[in-house]
Design an enzyme around this catalytic site. Sequence first.
Site, PDB file in Angstrom:
ATOM      1  N   ASP A  67       0.805  -1.224   0.000  1.00 40.36           N
ATOM      2  CA  ASP A  67       0.000   0.000   0.000  1.00 40.36           C
ATOM      3  C   ASP A  67       0.835   1.268   0.000  1.00 40.36           C
ATOM      4  O   ASP A  67       2.059   1.229   0.192  1.00 40.36           O
ATOM      5  CB  ASP A  67      -0.959  -0.007   1.206  1.00 40.36           C
ATOM      6  CG  ASP A  67      -0.286  -0.452   2.499  1.00 40.36           C
ATOM      7  OD1 ASP A  67       0.946  -0.408   2.579  1.00 40.36           O
ATOM      8  OD2 ASP A  67      -1.011  -0.855   3.425  1.00 40.36           O
ATOM      9  N   ASN A 136      -7.896  -3.348  14.024  1.00 41.64           N
ATOM     10  CA  ASN A 136      -9.264  -3.694  13.581  1.00 41.64           C
ATOM     11  C   ASN A 136      -9.246  -4.831  12.546  1.00 41.64           C
ATOM     12  O   ASN A 136     -10.234  -5.062  11.862  1.00 41.64           O
ATOM     13  CB  ASN A 136      -9.966  -2.458  13.007  1.00 41.64           C
ATOM     14  CG  ASN A 136      -9.244  -1.883  11.791  1.00 41.64           C
ATOM     15  OD1 ASN A 136      -8.225  -2.432  11.360  1.00 41.64           O
ATOM     16  ND2 ASN A 136      -9.753  -0.802  11.240  1.00 41.64           N
ATOM     17  N   HIS A 138      -7.320  -4.978   9.867  1.00 36.59           N
ATOM     18  CA  HIS A 138      -7.000  -4.631   8.474  1.00 36.59           C
ATOM     19  C   HIS A 138      -5.688  -5.261   8.038  1.00 36.59           C
ATOM     20  O   HIS A 138      -4.773  -5.438   8.829  1.00 36.59           O
ATOM     21  CB  HIS A 138      -7.062  -3.122   8.210  1.00 36.59           C
ATOM     22  CG  HIS A 138      -5.937  -2.282   8.722  1.00 36.59           C
ATOM     23  ND1 HIS A 138      -6.110  -1.273   9.639  1.00 36.59           N
ATOM     24  CD2 HIS A 138      -4.623  -2.264   8.415  1.00 36.59           C
ATOM     25  CE1 HIS A 138      -4.955  -0.684   9.869  1.00 36.59           C
ATOM     26  NE2 HIS A 138      -4.028  -1.268   9.143  1.00 36.59           N
ATOM     27  N   GLU A 143      -9.665  -2.094   5.014  1.00 38.36           N
ATOM     28  CA  GLU A 143     -10.366  -1.848   6.266  1.00 38.36           C
ATOM     29  C   GLU A 143     -11.585  -2.781   6.382  1.00 38.36           C
ATOM     30  O   GLU A 143     -12.039  -3.351   5.374  1.00 38.36           O
ATOM     31  CB  GLU A 143     -10.825  -0.390   6.311  1.00 38.36           C
ATOM     32  CG  GLU A 143      -9.684   0.630   6.292  1.00 38.36           C
ATOM     33  CD  GLU A 143      -8.943   0.757   7.630  1.00 38.36           C
ATOM     34  OE1 GLU A 143      -9.058  -0.153   8.486  1.00 38.36           O
ATOM     35  OE2 GLU A 143      -8.244   1.763   7.809  1.00 38.36           O
TER      36      GLU A 143
HETATM   37  C1  GLP Z   1      -0.667  -0.027   8.715  1.00 36.46           C
HETATM   38  C2  GLP Z   1      -0.285  -0.641   7.347  1.00 36.46           C
HETATM   39  C3  GLP Z   1      -0.401  -2.127   7.372  1.00 36.46           C
HETATM   40  C4  GLP Z   1       0.172  -2.602   8.699  1.00 36.46           C
HETATM   41  C5  GLP Z   1      -0.775  -2.220   9.807  1.00 36.46           C
HETATM   42  C6  GLP Z   1      -0.216  -2.464  11.196  1.00 36.46           C
HETATM   43  O1  GLP Z   1      -1.533   1.020   8.649  1.00 36.46           O
HETATM   44  N1  GLP Z   1      -0.931  -0.131   6.197  1.00 36.46           N
HETATM   45  O2  GLP Z   1       0.266  -2.700   6.258  1.00 36.46           O
HETATM   46  O3  GLP Z   1       0.303  -3.989   8.693  1.00 36.46           O
HETATM   47  O4  GLP Z   1      -1.252  -0.916   9.650  1.00 36.46           O
HETATM   48  O5  GLP Z   1       0.744  -1.529  11.520  1.00 36.46           O
HETATM   49  P1  GLP Z   1       1.806  -1.717  12.673  1.00 36.46           P
HETATM   50  O6  GLP Z   1       2.720  -2.794  12.211  1.00 36.46           O
HETATM   51  O7  GLP Z   1       2.522  -0.400  12.773  1.00 36.46           O
HETATM   52  O8  GLP Z   1       1.054  -2.078  13.886  1.00 36.46           O
END
Ligand code: GLP
Length: 243
Positions: A67, A136, A138, A143
Amino acid sequence: MEFIKVNDYQDMSDKACSLMIEAINRVENPVLGLATGSTPEGLYQKLIEKYSEGKVSFKDVTTFNLDEYVGLKREDVNSYYRYMKEKLFNHIDIEMERVHLPNGTADDLIAECKNYDQKIQEAGRIDLQILGMGINGHIGFNEPGTPFSSRTHIVDLAASTREANSRFFPTLEDVPRQAVTMGIATIMESKEILLLVSGEQKAEAIARLAEGEISEDFPASILRNHPNVKVIVDEGAMIKLNE
Ligand code: GLP
């Protein structure tokens, strides 16, 4: 779905690193799906270490990131392009023309999404997809409510996601409201998936992943239908699992 239980963040990163190197060395011209966020940072550090010790080379590797934020230029300190360069690509022998991230500043974002899918299709497959998970559920920026059939698309970020990611930005207002993300159907087509989950703030999400129903309300739940998923999870993230 196989749960690999480890002690802590370091062990999670070590385990992910060895599985990733194994995949790179097993496959000819490997295609990797990469993630951002805090979770894979340790993995990327370990990969750099192994590269400098001569244990792995990335010269035949192609990558597709999950992303990118809409509206951030590549050189923006918070773009995922910049994150990947600083945390991994600048320190290894990867060919930058084989590196792919969605372009969040494309004039025509819908065309950019199609173009991204096309490039993945031309690569033929993703051999190993690294994933983190939002609180959540995702995956990428898919989402809750995203159709399981989705391909690369533009998303409105959930308030909880913007808040969680605001730690990287000066204020919550500076967090982009949209992103481009690889879709769930594409993620599910990866041959192998490695989901990394660490820390108590993810404990609820891990419990739901392991014990909840498979539903678009909790995007990561679809991974239970994939034949080759390993979830590397540390003790903090396991505190709410009924064993
Ligand atoms: C982000 C990214 C995801 C990631 C997730 C968890 O917003 N777009 O690819 O896996 O949220 O993030 P973190 O590893 O900082 O908890």
